[in-house]
Design a protein around this motif. Structure first.
Motif, mmCIF file in Angstrom:
data_model
loop_
_atom_site.group_PDB
_atom_site.id
_atom_site.type_symbol
_atom_site.label_atom_id
_atom_site.label_comp_id
_atom_site.label_asym_id
_atom_site.label_seq_id
_atom_site.Cartn_x
_atom_site.Cartn_y
_atom_site.Cartn_z
ATOM 1 N N GLY A 1 4.496 18.910 19.100
ATOM 2 C CA GLY A 1 3.513 19.590 19.928
ATOM 3 C C GLY A 1 2.091 19.278 19.487
ATOM 4 O O GLY A 1 1.829 19.006 18.317
ATOM 5 N N THR A 2 1.172 19.316 20.442
ATOM 6 C CA THR A 2 -0.238 19.082 20.141
ATOM 7 C C THR A 2 -1.129 19.945 21.018
ATOM 8 O O THR A 2 -0.777 20.265 22.157
ATOM 9 N N GLN A 3 -2.266 20.312 20.461
ATOM 10 C CA GLN A 3 -3.305 20.999 21.225
ATOM 11 C C GLN A 3 -4.453 20.037 21.523
ATOM 12 O O GLN A 3 -5.460 20.428 22.095
ATOM 13 N N LYS A 4 -4.303 18.780 21.093
ATOM 14 C CA LYS A 4 -5.330 17.755 21.283
ATOM 15 C C LYS A 4 -4.722 16.526 21.967
ATOM 16 O O LYS A 4 -4.752 15.430 21.419
ATOM 17 N N PRO A 5 -4.158 16.687 23.165
ATOM 18 C CA PRO A 5 -3.447 15.561 23.785
ATOM 19 C C PRO A 5 -4.331 14.345 24.083
ATOM 20 O O PRO A 5 -3.904 13.210 23.870
ATOM 21 N N GLU A 6 -5.556 14.576 24.547
ATOM 22 C CA GLU A 6 -6.428 13.447 24.890
ATOM 23 C C GLU A 6 -6.822 12.665 23.646
ATOM 24 O O GLU A 6 -6.762 11.431 23.626
ATOM 25 N N GLU A 7 -7.205 13.366 22.589
ATOM 26 C CA GLU A 7 -7.604 12.709 21.343
ATOM 27 C C GLU A 7 -6.429 11.947 20.723
ATOM 28 O O GLU A 7 -6.586 10.825 20.227
ATOM 29 N N MET B 1 0.847 -1.186 0.000
ATOM 30 C CA MET B 1 0.000 0.000 0.000
ATOM 31 C C MET B 1 0.890 1.246 0.000
ATOM 32 O O MET B 1 1.833 1.350 0.764
ATOM 33 N N ASN B 2 0.588 2.173 -0.837
ATOM 34 C CA ASN B 2 1.279 3.457 -0.890
ATOM 35 C C ASN B 2 0.954 4.213 0.398
ATOM 36 O O ASN B 2 -0.209 4.297 0.794
ATOM 37 N N HIS B 3 1.984 4.778 1.075
ATOM 38 C CA HIS B 3 1.729 5.420 2.373
ATOM 39 C C HIS B 3 0.776 6.606 2.279
ATOM 40 O O HIS B 3 0.151 6.958 3.258
ATOM 41 N N THR B 4 0.637 7.201 1.122
ATOM 42 C CA THR B 4 -0.320 8.317 1.004
ATOM 43 C C THR B 4 -1.753 7.810 1.000
ATOM 44 O O THR B 4 -2.675 8.574 1.229
ATOM 45 N N ASP B 5 -1.938 6.495 0.748
ATOM 46 C CA ASP B 5 -3.280 5.915 0.727
ATOM 47 C C ASP B 5 -3.725 5.426 2.098
ATOM 48 O O ASP B 5 -4.873 5.032 2.263
ATOM 49 N N ALA B 6 -2.833 5.411 3.071
ATOM 50 C CA ALA B 6 -3.173 4.901 4.397
ATOM 51 C C ALA B 6 -4.261 5.768 5.028
ATOM 52 O O ALA B 6 -4.327 6.972 4.825
ATOM 53 N N GLU B 7 -5.112 5.114 5.818
ATOM 54 C CA GLU B 7 -6.235 5.797 6.455
ATOM 55 C C GLU B 7 -5.744 6.778 7.525
ATOM 56 O O GLU B 7 -4.905 6.435 8.358
ATOM 57 N N ILE B 8 -6.290 7.995 7.507
ATOM 58 C CA ILE B 8 -5.959 9.002 8.522
ATOM 59 C C ILE B 8 -6.841 8.762 9.742
ATOM 60 O O ILE B 8 -8.063 8.800 9.657
ATOM 61 N N LEU B 9 -6.211 8.505 10.886
ATOM 62 C CA LEU B 9 -6.929 8.238 12.126
ATOM 63 C C LEU B 9 -6.988 9.458 13.034
ATOM 64 O O LEU B 9 -7.863 9.569 13.885
ATOM 65 N N PHE B 10 -6.028 10.357 12.862
ATOM 66 C CA PHE B 10 -5.940 11.580 13.670
ATOM 67 C C PHE B 10 -5.281 12.643 12.800
ATOM 68 O O PHE B 10 -4.325 12.355 12.086
ATOM 69 N N ALA B 11 -5.812 13.858 12.850
ATOM 70 C CA ALA B 11 -5.212 14.959 12.102
ATOM 71 C C ALA B 11 -5.310 16.236 12.932
ATOM 72 O O ALA B 11 -6.313 16.471 13.611
ATOM 73 N N GLU B 12 -4.248 17.029 12.869
ATOM 74 C CA GLU B 12 -4.222 18.292 13.596
ATOM 75 C C GLU B 12 -3.393 19.295 12.806
ATOM 76 O O GLU B 12 -2.357 18.950 12.257
ATOM 77 N N SER B 13 -3.888 20.520 12.749
ATOM 78 C CA SER B 13 -3.158 21.611 12.115
ATOM 79 C C SER B 13 -3.051 22.743 13.130
ATOM 80 O O SER B 13 -4.053 23.139 13.713
ATOM 81 N N GLN B 14 -1.827 23.243 13.339
ATOM 82 C CA GLN B 14 -1.604 24.274 14.355
ATOM 83 C C GLN B 14 -0.855 25.453 13.763
ATOM 84 O O GLN B 14 -0.092 25.301 12.823
ATOM 85 N N ARG B 15 -1.074 26.614 14.371
ATOM 86 C CA ARG B 15 -0.371 27.842 14.008
ATOM 87 C C ARG B 15 0.104 28.526 15.274
ATOM 88 O O ARG B 15 -0.350 28.233 16.367
ATOM 89 N N PHE B 16 1.022 29.482 15.090
ATOM 90 C CA PHE B 16 1.435 30.311 16.228
ATOM 91 C C PHE B 16 0.253 31.182 16.629
ATOM 92 O O PHE B 16 -0.245 31.950 15.814
ATOM 93 N N LYS B 17 -0.205 31.062 17.877
ATOM 94 C CA LYS B 17 -1.360 31.833 18.327
ATOM 95 C C LYS B 17 -1.065 32.696 19.557
ATOM 96 O O LYS B 17 -1.959 33.324 20.080
ATOM 97 N N GLN B 18 0.182 32.717 20.012
ATOM 98 C CA GLN B 18 0.484 33.468 21.221
ATOM 99 C C GLN B 18 0.239 34.960 20.972
ATOM 100 O O GLN B 18 0.825 35.550 20.065
ATOM 101 N N TRP B 19 -0.595 35.559 21.809
ATOM 102 C CA TRP B 19 -0.962 36.966 21.621
ATOM 103 C C TRP B 19 0.247 37.875 21.719
ATOM 104 O O TRP B 19 0.358 38.861 21.005
ATOM 105 N N TRP B 20 1.207 37.534 22.589
ATOM 106 C CA TRP B 20 2.371 38.404 22.795
ATOM 107 C C TRP B 20 3.297 38.396 21.586
ATOM 108 O O TRP B 20 3.948 39.403 21.304
ATOM 109 N N VAL B 21 3.363 37.274 20.839
ATOM 110 C CA VAL B 21 4.170 37.238 19.616
ATOM 111 C C VAL B 21 3.576 38.190 18.589
ATOM 112 O O VAL B 21 4.284 39.000 17.985
ATOM 113 N N TRP B 22 2.240 38.098 18.422
ATOM 114 C CA TRP B 22 1.567 38.961 17.445
ATOM 115 C C TRP B 22 1.618 40.424 17.863
ATOM 116 O O TRP B 22 1.766 41.312 17.021
ATOM 117 N N LEU B 23 1.523 40.691 19.165
ATOM 118 C CA LEU B 23 1.612 42.070 19.655
ATOM 119 C C LEU B 23 2.985 42.653 19.344
ATOM 120 O O LEU B 23 3.107 43.788 18.869
#
Length: 173
Positions: free
Chosen positions: A154-160, A1-23
């Motif tokens: 890093g993750t924002q969804k540790p339990e999942e 099986m091509n690894h791009t065809d494997a089933e996705i069981l968990f997905a997460e997309s994150q960005r820098f969200k710290q208010w002080w960085v943006w400030l």
């Protein structure tokens, strides 16, 4: 099986969200844009020891590009049946694949971003901590590979994330 065809069981997309960085970024941009307005467009020196117009324009463009790059940074993580995929754009143009066969430990843990890795981003830890890909928070997926190299994602969804690893029998402490 091509690894791009494997089933996705968990997905997460994150960005820098710290208010002080943006400030800070927006504050620097505002300061430099005001300097350009006052000095380059208005003809009055900006500050006690003003930069050249060219230097001021260069610094302004640099700060704006830095802000845009922070906006574009994305950490994407996928757990699939054949392994873990991670992409930290713009550092990784495609996903890096870590096969389950090469991972001896995989578990979610709390960590100290500053103390263990010197902050957030694409980091190299001290004292055998390995690499880290993180954008915020203090929770991450710790991987230890067969060759004892380490990677923390890093993750924002540790339990999942932990639940997904447990369901597929890949939660290995």
């Amino acid at each position: 099986m091509n690894h791009t065809d494997a089933e996705i069981l968990f997905a997460e997309s994150q960005r820098f969200k710290q208010w002080w960085v943006w400030l800070m970024l927006l504050g620097f941009n505002s300061l430099f844009l005001f300097g350009v307005y006052k000095q380059v467009l208005g003809g009055h020196q900006f500050g006690d020891k003003p930069m050249s117009n060219e230097g001021l324009l260069f610094a302004t463009v640099f700060n704006i590009l830095l802000t845009i790059s922070f906006y574009l940074f994305r950490l994407k993580t996928q757990i699939k049946t054949d392994g873990i995929y991670v992409r930290f754009f713009p550092f990784h143009l495609s996903f890096k694949h870590f096969s389950w066969e090469n991972i001896s430990k995989s578990f979610v843990r709390q960590y100290n971003p500053l103390g263990e890795y010197g902050g957030w981003g694409l980091r190299f830890g001290l004292f055998g901590k390995g690499k880290a890909y993180n954008v915020s928070g203090d929770q991450g997926l710790q991987l230890v590979f067969s060759d004892n190299k380490k990677l923390l994602i890093g993750t924002q969804k540790p339990e999942e994330l932990e639940e997904t690893l447990n369901e597929i029998g890949q939660l290995k402490k």
